[in-house]
Design a protein around this motif. Sequence first.
Motif, PDB file in Angstrom:
ATOM      1  N   ALA A   1       9.422   0.733   0.813  1.00  0.00           N
ATOM      2  CA  ALA A   1       8.915  -0.024   1.955  1.00  0.00           C
ATOM      3  C   ALA A   1       9.631  -1.363   1.992  1.00  0.00           C
ATOM      4  O   ALA A   1       9.772  -2.029   0.969  1.00  0.00           O
ATOM      5  CB  ALA A   1       7.418  -0.236   1.829  1.00  0.00           C
ATOM      6  N   ILE A   2      10.114  -1.706   3.169  1.00  0.00           N
ATOM      7  CA  ILE A   2      10.798  -2.986   3.312  1.00  0.00           C
ATOM      8  C   ILE A   2      10.222  -3.751   4.492  1.00  0.00           C
ATOM      9  O   ILE A   2      10.000  -3.175   5.563  1.00  0.00           O
ATOM     10  CB  ILE A   2      12.331  -2.814   3.461  1.00  0.00           C
ATOM     11  CG1 ILE A   2      13.007  -4.190   3.655  1.00  0.00           C
ATOM     12  CG2 ILE A   2      12.705  -1.842   4.575  1.00  0.00           C
ATOM     13  CD1 ILE A   2      14.515  -4.180   3.524  1.00  0.00           C
ATOM     14  N   VAL A   3       9.944  -5.012   4.249  1.00  0.00           N
ATOM     15  CA  VAL A   3       9.541  -5.899   5.338  1.00  0.00           C
ATOM     16  C   VAL A   3      10.614  -6.968   5.463  1.00  0.00           C
ATOM     17  O   VAL A   3      10.866  -7.724   4.522  1.00  0.00           O
ATOM     18  CB  VAL A   3       8.166  -6.553   5.065  1.00  0.00           C
ATOM     19  CG1 VAL A   3       7.804  -7.492   6.214  1.00  0.00           C
ATOM     20  CG2 VAL A   3       7.099  -5.490   4.885  1.00  0.00           C
ATOM     21  N   GLU A   4      11.291  -6.963   6.604  1.00  0.00           N
ATOM     22  CA  GLU A   4      12.292  -7.988   6.885  1.00  0.00           C
ATOM     23  C   GLU A   4      11.596  -9.121   7.624  1.00  0.00           C
ATOM     24  O   GLU A   4      10.954  -8.889   8.653  1.00  0.00           O
ATOM     25  CB  GLU A   4      13.429  -7.405   7.745  1.00  0.00           C
ATOM     26  CG  GLU A   4      14.424  -8.466   8.217  1.00  0.00           C
ATOM     27  CD  GLU A   4      15.593  -7.884   9.019  1.00  0.00           C
ATOM     28  OE1 GLU A   4      15.800  -6.654   9.004  1.00  0.00           O
ATOM     29  OE2 GLU A   4      16.298  -8.691   9.656  1.00  0.00           O
TER      30      GLU A   4
ATOM     31  N   LYS B   1       0.836  -1.208   0.000  1.00  0.00           N
ATOM     32  CA  LYS B   1       0.000   0.000   0.000  1.00  0.00           C
ATOM     33  C   LYS B   1       0.869   1.255   0.000  1.00  0.00           C
ATOM     34  O   LYS B   1       0.535   2.261  -0.628  1.00  0.00           O
ATOM     35  CB  LYS B   1      -0.913   0.016   1.234  1.00  0.00           C
ATOM     36  CG  LYS B   1      -2.132  -0.876   1.101  1.00  0.00           C
ATOM     37  CD  LYS B   1      -3.026  -0.685   2.324  1.00  0.00           C
ATOM     38  CE  LYS B   1      -4.160  -1.684   2.369  1.00  0.00           C
ATOM     39  NZ  LYS B   1      -4.825  -1.659   3.696  1.00  0.00           N
ATOM     40  N   THR B   2       1.963   1.191   0.730  1.00  0.00           N
ATOM     41  CA  THR B   2       2.887   2.330   0.795  1.00  0.00           C
ATOM     42  C   THR B   2       3.349   2.703  -0.610  1.00  0.00           C
ATOM     43  O   THR B   2       3.402   3.884  -0.975  1.00  0.00           O
ATOM     44  CB  THR B   2       4.093   1.973   1.688  1.00  0.00           C
ATOM     45  OG1 THR B   2       3.608   1.648   2.986  1.00  0.00           O
ATOM     46  CG2 THR B   2       5.080   3.124   1.785  1.00  0.00           C
ATOM     47  N   GLN B   3       3.664   1.687  -1.391  1.00  0.00           N
ATOM     48  CA  GLN B   3       4.087   1.927  -2.772  1.00  0.00           C
ATOM     49  C   GLN B   3       2.936   2.468  -3.623  1.00  0.00           C
ATOM     50  O   GLN B   3       3.107   3.444  -4.367  1.00  0.00           O
ATOM     51  CB  GLN B   3       4.613   0.627  -3.397  1.00  0.00           C
ATOM     52  CG  GLN B   3       4.991   0.804  -4.856  1.00  0.00           C
ATOM     53  CD  GLN B   3       5.482  -0.470  -5.528  1.00  0.00           C
ATOM     54  OE1 GLN B   3       5.696  -0.465  -6.725  1.00  0.00           O
ATOM     55  NE2 GLN B   3       5.697  -1.534  -4.789  1.00  0.00           N
ATOM     56  N   ILE B   4       1.785   1.850  -3.489  1.00  0.00           N
ATOM     57  CA  ILE B   4       0.634   2.267  -4.305  1.00  0.00           C
ATOM     58  C   ILE B   4       0.307   3.738  -4.028  1.00  0.00           C
ATOM     59  O   ILE B   4      -0.061   4.481  -4.936  1.00  0.00           O
ATOM     60  CB  ILE B   4      -0.578   1.346  -4.024  1.00  0.00           C
ATOM     61  CG1 ILE B   4      -0.297  -0.058  -4.588  1.00  0.00           C
ATOM     62  CG2 ILE B   4      -1.865   1.913  -4.626  1.00  0.00           C
ATOM     63  CD1 ILE B   4      -1.211  -1.136  -4.058  1.00  0.00           C
ATOM     64  N   GLU B   5       0.497   4.141  -2.774  1.00  0.00           N
ATOM     65  CA  GLU B   5       0.220   5.537  -2.415  1.00  0.00           C
ATOM     66  C   GLU B   5       1.419   6.454  -2.691  1.00  0.00           C
ATOM     67  O   GLU B   5       1.393   7.641  -2.357  1.00  0.00           O
ATOM     68  CB  GLU B   5      -0.203   5.607  -0.938  1.00  0.00           C
ATOM     69  CG  GLU B   5      -1.580   4.979  -0.717  1.00  0.00           C
ATOM     70  CD  GLU B   5      -1.930   4.746   0.749  1.00  0.00           C
ATOM     71  OE1 GLU B   5      -1.208   5.265   1.624  1.00  0.00           O
ATOM     72  OE2 GLU B   5      -2.910   4.039   1.012  1.00  0.00           O
TER      73      GLU B   5
END
Lengths: 76, 359, 251
Positions: free
Chosen positions: C206-209, C197-201
Amino acid sequence: MSAKTGTNRVTFDIERCKSCGLCVEACPRKLIELDTGSMNSKGLHPARIVDQSRCIACALCAIMCPDTAITVEKNV
Amino acid sequence: MAKVLMKGNEAIAEAAIACGCRLYFGYPITPQTEVAEYMAKRMPKVGGLCLQAESEIAAINMVLGAAAAGARVMTSSSSPGIALKSEGISYIAGSDLPCLILNVQRGGPGLGGIQPAQSDYNLAVKSAGHGDAHMVVYAPSSIQEIVDLTAVAFDVGDKYRVPVMMLADGALGQMMEPVDLESLGERKPPEKPWATTGHGGLRKKNIINSLYIEPEELEEKVRARFERYAQIAEHEARWEEYKLGDAEICLVAYGITARICKTAVEMARRRGIKAGLFRPITLWPYPSRQLDEACRRAGVKRVLVAELNMGQMVDDVRLAINCRLPVAFHGRTGGVLPSPEELLGEIARLDAEIKEEKD
Amino acid sequence: MAELVFGRPKSLSDVTLSYCPGCTHGIVHRLVAEAIDELGIEGKTIGIAPVGCSVFAYNFFECDMIQAPHGRAPAVATGVKRALPDRVVFTYQGDGDLAAIGTAETVHAAARGENITIIFINNAIYGMTGGQMAPTSLPGQVTTTSPYGRNPKIQGNPIRVCEMLATLDGVAYAERVAVDCPKNVLRAKKAILKAFKTQIEGKGLAIVEVLSSCPTQWGKSPAEALEWIRTAMMPYYPLGVYVDRTGGDAE
């Protein structure tokens, strides 16, 4: 959960199952086991549910399955 | 046909934009930094993007991504930077992606120097990265030719889905000549149904990949690519013949060196020496058959290869003529250009050999 | 009437994953596919596979996929995203890929605030090549290239990726999650959803480890491996949100 309306259903895709046992660990009712009596084409013992009728369809088994081999249906 | 005075580095940037290139990824290195600077100025004006990457490696992989997304895309660098890009070039070749890579060569090995060289011939022609793969390599010898070949390079890259290298040198990058850019017109890249643009629910998913873990499958992929290479060799070789009609001495040179050789040929002709020049414009595919035919037609007795290196093209020339003729070599390296006079000296020496044989 | 409580997400390909039994890569794959499904973005998503165990990820997602050179996925993603800014681009990378050979590409994509989503699998080992020391291997951890245990004086210290990247202004969202138990898997799902969502907005990188298991190379049973995530990895790599510059809208 009512016996009259039928039970919830957990289905294992036997060919996808790699017998890792994470579903066995995850089941809060300890209803899942690795079926040492059968083997899939990979030569692995697939998981199976021992007592379908006691399943609460919580899907914790499926949530922990790395191979998305588990389908959970709730009887409503 | 309005001509403008431009540096080679600027001309290729403008030519690329005219060809529909709207993405440039690069990293500063002398003597090609003006390409990035020009792109940084021009791209925003035409709705494009010039992005300075953190490294040559990142830049070539941005090129890979943009090419996979179907864009007409280019990067530029100079010798040490091209070496860094070689990993990405191999993946681009292995993934059947088109792109344009400009190498404004400087002297090596190592950090070498910043003056013109042609010492990346082998890197460009023989092995730009690991594996069985090729780039199409163009060696322009004037700024106008850089412009014209940029259009050819993009089209050939797209047609055969291969990376293309424009192999220039510090002299071509830095010098200014009048060029006609208008003749390029408005060019558009072709449709690329294979590109990873998001399937939109309208087609099966596309995969851009160079990994084939089954040996037979990988072999099949490589062989299929080499069939395309054979097509390229058949249809895309380019060369120029200069005063070869009756030549006894055939100079073979490309790029900036070919221009010096032309002057040397003129000087030799004024002395009554029958010299001519064969200039490969594509270094891969090498115009081998054409060189051989030109030498046979003219009855050439000696071949003289001139390069700004220690003789990297010599073997390709020997192979082209099947070692039928003696091949001499005159090379300068480290950023030094040969003078027409020193080349004339070589030509005169070969002419004396020929006369001796006749006597 | 049976109601489907749990089934396969559509954007997860109908193939057997190439991972070892009990390897939690598969869980993360499923979570990514679920997020893509829930956001309805399969048709506009391009995924980038790394080099490592998840090299075959291009076969496992139904969206368009690219296989990148080792460590270069963020650069490849940059190229795709800059060419097609309205598409959704994600990379899926392991610790060797992202935090060793591809550190520069990772850090600079983050610094630029490249509008992409990175799914980072931290299992503290090189799985594909047979259990070598990773940039995230723990002090004392025995691997085939640290056979006497990783000695920080000799082999250096592990990298805490989320903490490091959180210092960069371009990172809109960085969270470390784990897939060791159902509760954490559900938390991981939320994080992955938010990262997309961060990217879409259009808010930035955004990174999820994801702390993930490698039963085979750790030499543990799948269940023991999950326990090792909890007892050995989590103390060194605490779970949580390290930066959130999304302004809350992306939640």
